[in-house]
Scaffold this motif. Structure first.
Motif, PDB file in Angstrom:
ATOM      1  N   ASP A 182       0.813  -1.225   0.000  1.00  8.95           N
ATOM      2  CA  ASP A 182       0.000   0.000   0.000  1.00  8.95           C
ATOM      3  C   ASP A 182       0.845   1.273   0.000  1.00  8.95           C
ATOM      4  N   ARG A 230      -7.927  -0.837 -12.187  1.00  6.72           N
ATOM      5  CA  ARG A 230      -7.301  -1.931 -11.424  1.00  6.72           C
ATOM      6  C   ARG A 230      -5.791  -1.815 -11.528  1.00  6.72           C
ATOM      7  N   ASP A 234      -0.741  -8.151  -5.107  1.00  8.59           N
ATOM      8  CA  ASP A 234      -1.892  -7.360  -4.669  1.00  8.59           C
ATOM      9  C   ASP A 234      -2.583  -6.702  -5.859  1.00  8.59           C
ATOM     10  N   HIS A 259      -5.467  -3.670  -6.406  1.00  7.52           N
ATOM     11  CA  HIS A 259      -6.351  -2.652  -5.854  1.00  7.52           C
ATOM     12  C   HIS A 259      -7.202  -2.097  -6.986  1.00  7.52           C
ATOM     13  N   ASP A 265     -13.431  -1.133   0.683  1.00  5.06           N
ATOM     14  CA  ASP A 265     -13.086   0.027   1.514  1.00  5.06           C
ATOM     15  C   ASP A 265     -13.985   1.198   1.122  1.00  5.06           C
ATOM     16  N   ILE A 307     -12.370   2.054  -2.733  1.00 11.80           N
ATOM     17  CA  ILE A 307     -11.202   1.205  -2.999  1.00 11.80           C
ATOM     18  C   ILE A 307     -11.532  -0.253  -2.688  1.00 11.80           C
ATOM     19  N   CYS A 308     -11.240  -1.115  -3.628  1.00  8.31           N
ATOM     20  CA  CYS A 308     -11.299  -2.558  -3.381  1.00  8.31           C
ATOM     21  C   CYS A 308      -9.872  -3.027  -3.120  1.00  8.31           C
ATOM     22  N   HIS A 309      -9.547  -3.291  -1.862  1.00 12.45           N
ATOM     23  CA  HIS A 309      -8.241  -3.865  -1.536  1.00 12.45           C
ATOM     24  C   HIS A 309      -8.345  -5.375  -1.757  1.00 12.45           C
ATOM     25  N   SER A 310      -7.370  -5.953  -2.402  1.00  7.25           N
ATOM     26  CA  SER A 310      -7.390  -7.403  -2.519  1.00  7.25           C
ATOM     27  C   SER A 310      -5.980  -7.934  -2.653  1.00  7.25           C
ATOM     28  N   SER A 311      -5.813  -9.150  -2.168  1.00  9.26           N
ATOM     29  CA  SER A 311      -4.535  -9.835  -2.334  1.00  9.26           C
ATOM     30  C   SER A 311      -4.794 -11.267  -2.749  1.00  9.26           C
TER      31      SER A 311
END
Length: 473
Positions: free
Chosen positions: A155, A175, A204, A206, A302, A325-329
């Motif tokens: 991040d 993305r 990751d 985002h 988020d 925000i779409c946080h993704s891992s």
């Protein structure tokens, strides 16, 4: 100042199972028993989630990763940092290739790269570090009077990059993908092989959207692709949602769509209010040999942090607004290796998924006379993307078969007089299945089907077993 601990203490939680037909069951209700009988892994997850699991043994995969010459400890480094032998490095790269396939080809993400070290005194960096409970590495740069830290997530650089980016509503959704090497100074008692370590590699993604509706659409796209990722790894896993209750019931139909995509019931924890920055998050949790669970992939919607990070876009009227925000891992590559090894060890005969097996076929000449013929066959199969070894050692056939079994080789083929005379071959699978009287053409078609369009890489070890170094002598 908001007292986050006080707010969190007032949040109520409720846990349910959501079935594929839309039926909800309280986790403590008697009605849930039939579901848990059918989905044993979900039953074991509930035991782990409630803290009732008794076994806390060290992972079985530690001895397996060493014996198979995949991964090992490095005594000259800090604890939680590992050396990867050629076969382990190959598995690592194949999982990374699969992550790249999802991020870049399926989801068309923009790929970026950002620094590993950051100035601790930058306000946004310090704010993130403060919430991380001193689990960061400090870097002393020669001749500098500033304190730097190694990033513990991707991040840091991504959000600073997006803060400096001029975004319009026409750019969204956007993305962004980064393969981020990260470092967390986990406590020594928490380190456990590849399950929990101090240096890890995190792919990751985002996604930045204009509003909650567009953001939740992104959430669903990421979720479905991560589900496909997990299924390709041949592991047992459960799907966990944690959501604010109001958001859950407002979007239940769409959440039900995601449950139907997987075709199995999911665990959902409902919160009476927002505890964190997300309104909903999903976790793909894998089980290991001691009935413990570990998070692999995650997606988080988020709904509040974009303004904090200064990430804004201009709407159609030119007014600046904060993104959703779409946080993704996808999950750390090392932890995926852990989950795959643990899943393999739970089988009657441990084996890796075919596409991840460092050696997919071992050819066993019954004596030296047939080594050259075996080499010719191997070269043809190699051209069709099969990773092959030839056991050319001066050993009895029984010993060669046992050694292939010990090394989890998924297929073996014996070469002797009959094979040379008839040009027909028998394949013996590690699980005991036998495919008899196969032509070379049939065999090529068989291995292409086994590969199933998953990523492929060759391995740069000699095809001849006698010429390969032994890394753990």
């Amino acid at each position: 100042m908001i007292n986050r601990e006080m707010i969190n203490s007032k949040i109520e939680k409720r846990q349910i199972i959501l079935d594929v037909d839309g039926q909800e069951y309280d986790v403590d209700s008697i009605d849930i028993k039939n579901i848990l009988k059918k989905y044993d892994v979900l039953s074991r997850f509930l035991i782990d989630e409630k803290g009732l699991r008794k076994s806390k043994e060290m992972p079985k995969s530690i001895s397996a990763m060493q014996r198979l010459e995949l991964v090992d400890y490095e005594s000259a480094s800090d604890s939680g940092h590992f050396r990867f032998y050629p076969k382990g490095n190959l598995i690592f790269d194949l999982i990374k290739d699969w992550a790249d396939e999802i991020a870049l080809n399926r989801l068309d993400s923009l790929k970026i790269e950002t620094p590993l070290i950051y100035d601790y005194n930058e306000p946004d960096i310090k704010e993130q570090v403060k919430s991380f409970h001193e689990r960061h590495y400090v870097v002393n740069a020669p001749g500098k009077d500033r304190e730097f830290i190694l990033r513990f997530a991707g991040d840091f650089g991504l959000f600073r990059m997006l803060k400096d980016t001029k975004l319009s509503y026409r750019n969204l959704p956007l993305r962004v993908y980064e393969y981020s090497k990260s470092f967390r100074y986990e406590k020594s008692g928490e380190l456990a092989g590849l399950k929990r370590l101090r240096a890890f590699s995190m792919p990751d993604i985002h996604s930045f959207a204009r509003n909650i509706e567009e953001g939740f659409h992104e959430y669903k796209e990421l979720y479905k692709n991560y589900y496909d990722l997990a299924k390709a790894m041949d592991i047992n896993f459960v799907i966990v949602f944690r959501a604010v209750e109001d958001f859950y019931y407002k979007h239940k139909e769409e959440i039900q769509e995601l449950v139907s995509y997987g075709g199995v019931p999911v665990f959902i924890e409902l919160l009476s209010d927002m505890k964190h920055y997300w309104a909903i998050k999903s976790e793909f949790q894998a089980i290991d040999c001691s009935n413990g669970f570990l998070q692999l992939s995650t997606v988080q919607l988020d709904v509040k942090d974009a303004d904090i990070y200064g990430i804004r876009y201009a709407n159609s009227e030119g007014i600046k607004k904060g993104c959703i925000i779409c946080h993704s891992s996808i999950g750390s590559i090392e932890r995926w290796m852990y989950a795959i090894l643990e899943a393999s060890l739970m089988k009657d005969k441990p084996e890796l998924p075919y596409w991840l097996s460092p050696v997919q076929l071992r050819i066993l000449p019954i004596n030296d006379k047939f080594c050259e013929y075996a080499k010719n066959i191997a070269l043809i199969l190699k051209r069709h993307s099969v990773r092959i070894e030839i056991d050319d050692r001066d050993e009895r056939l029984g010993r060669k078969i046992r050694d292939a079994q010990k090394n989890w080789v998924p297929f073996i083929m014996v070469i002797g007089e009959d094979e040379v005379q008839n040009n027909m071959y028998d394949l013996k699978a590690r699980n005991g299945d036998e495919l008899k009287n196969m032509s070379l053409k049939n065999m090529i078609e068989f291995f292409i089907k086994e590969q199933n369009n998953m990523p492929f890489r060759k391995i740069n070890l000699s095809m001849k077993l006698s010429r390969q170094p032994v890394f753990r002598g």
